[in-house]
Design a protein around this motif. Structure first.
Motif, PDB file in Angstrom:
ATOM      1  N   PHE A 249       0.871  -1.387  -0.508  1.00  0.00           N
ATOM      2  CA  PHE A 249       0.384   0.030  -0.333  1.00  0.00           C
ATOM      3  C   PHE A 249       0.814   1.135   0.353  1.00  0.00           C
ATOM      4  O   PHE A 249       0.347   2.245  -0.126  1.00  0.00           O
ATOM      5  N   ARG A 250       2.164   1.174  -0.999  1.00  0.00           N
ATOM      6  CA  ARG A 250       2.823   2.411  -0.073  1.00  0.00           C
ATOM      7  C   ARG A 250       2.928   3.482  -1.183  1.00  0.00           C
ATOM      8  O   ARG A 250       2.329   2.784  -2.709  1.00  0.00           O
ATOM      9  N   GLU A 251       3.174   4.362  -1.411  1.00  0.00           N
ATOM     10  CA  GLU A 251       3.122   5.178  -2.294  1.00  0.00           C
ATOM     11  C   GLU A 251       1.746   5.868  -2.650  1.00  0.00           C
ATOM     12  O   GLU A 251       1.276   5.997  -3.674  1.00  0.00           O
ATOM     13  N   LYS A 252       0.868   5.112  -1.427  1.00  0.00           N
ATOM     14  CA  LYS A 252      -0.714   5.851  -2.022  1.00  0.00           C
ATOM     15  C   LYS A 252      -1.300   6.495  -1.148  1.00  0.00           C
ATOM     16  O   LYS A 252      -2.405   7.098  -0.505  1.00  0.00           O
ATOM     17  N   GLY A 253      -0.610   7.291  -0.578  1.00  0.00           N
ATOM     18  CA  GLY A 253      -1.154   8.002   0.557  1.00  0.00           C
ATOM     19  C   GLY A 253      -1.835   8.257   1.812  1.00  0.00           C
ATOM     20  O   GLY A 253      -1.968   8.632   2.794  1.00  0.00           O
ATOM     21  N   LEU A 254      -1.594   5.863   1.479  1.00  0.00           N
ATOM     22  CA  LEU A 254      -2.319   5.941   3.143  1.00  0.00           C
ATOM     23  C   LEU A 254      -1.454   6.671   4.551  1.00  0.00           C
ATOM     24  O   LEU A 254      -2.192   6.414   5.368  1.00  0.00           O
ATOM     25  N   GLY A 255       0.120   6.021   4.133  1.00  0.00           N
ATOM     26  CA  GLY A 255       0.280   6.921   5.452  1.00  0.00           C
ATOM     27  C   GLY A 255       0.049   8.236   5.837  1.00  0.00           C
ATOM     28  O   GLY A 255      -0.347   8.787   7.500  1.00  0.00           O
ATOM     29  N   SER A 256       0.552   9.163   5.597  1.00  0.00           N
ATOM     30  CA  SER A 256      -0.222  10.471   5.706  1.00  0.00           C
ATOM     31  C   SER A 256      -1.988  10.735   5.587  1.00  0.00           C
ATOM     32  O   SER A 256      -2.131  11.584   6.594  1.00  0.00           O
ATOM     33  N   ARG A 257      -3.107   9.683   5.410  1.00  0.00           N
ATOM     34  CA  ARG A 257      -3.992  10.143   5.433  1.00  0.00           C
ATOM     35  C   ARG A 257      -4.572   9.673   7.269  1.00  0.00           C
ATOM     36  O   ARG A 257      -5.357   9.906   8.162  1.00  0.00           O
ATOM     37  N   LEU A 258      -3.292   8.300   7.158  1.00  0.00           N
ATOM     38  CA  LEU A 258      -3.545   7.679   8.586  1.00  0.00           C
ATOM     39  C   LEU A 258      -2.510   8.439   9.983  1.00  0.00           C
ATOM     40  O   LEU A 258      -3.572   8.852  11.061  1.00  0.00           O
ATOM     41  N   ILE A 259      -1.979   9.352   9.389  1.00  0.00           N
ATOM     42  CA  ILE A 259      -1.980  10.298  10.306  1.00  0.00           C
ATOM     43  C   ILE A 259      -2.347  11.543  10.363  1.00  0.00           C
ATOM     44  O   ILE A 259      -2.530  12.080  11.698  1.00  0.00           O
ATOM     45  N   ASP A 260      -3.169  12.049   9.821  1.00  0.00           N
ATOM     46  CA  ASP A 260      -3.852  13.263   9.448  1.00  0.00           C
ATOM     47  C   ASP A 260      -4.461  12.966  10.432  1.00  0.00           C
ATOM     48  O   ASP A 260      -5.173  13.326  11.364  1.00  0.00           O
TER      49      ASP A 260
END
Length: 104
Positions: free
Chosen positions: A50-61
């Motif tokens: 799931f990397r490079e799909k913006g999931l990390g930013s969405r999760l942390i936000d």
């Protein structure tokens, strides 16, 4: 077929925020309550699929917005969380930067 919609939830039993993509755990952000309304964010993990799909930013936000809504003070130990906070404002969030960490 439309793109899956990720959802973020707090898993209290595991003390982490999780991002789910159509029933699959896409990643998580560990939280460590330290008392007095302070929580540390020591680690964020995103599944390589799931990397490079913006999931990390969405999760942390969403995790940080929830912490702000709960009135918690966040200690950003995880490099990804620190980077996110340098680039994004989270309304109402109190941050306790670790000593020696550049705040941006």
């Amino acid at each position: 077929m439309p793109d899956p919609t990720p959802t973020v939830t707090f898993n209290e039993a595991r003390s982490r925020y999780e991002i789910d993509v159509d029933g699959v755990l896409g990643g998580y952000a560990v939280v460590e309550p330290t008392g007095a309304g302070v929580v540390r964010f020591p680690e964020t993990v995103i599944d390589p699929a799931f990397r490079e799909k913006g999931l990390g930013s969405r999760l942390i936000d969403e995790a940080l917005r929830d912490a702000a809504a709960r009135g918690q003070t966040v200690v950003p130990l995880c490099p990804f969380v620190r980077s996110f906070l340098r680039d994004h404002e989270v309304p109402g969030l109190q941050i306790a930067w670790p000593p020696g960490i550049d705040q941006g």
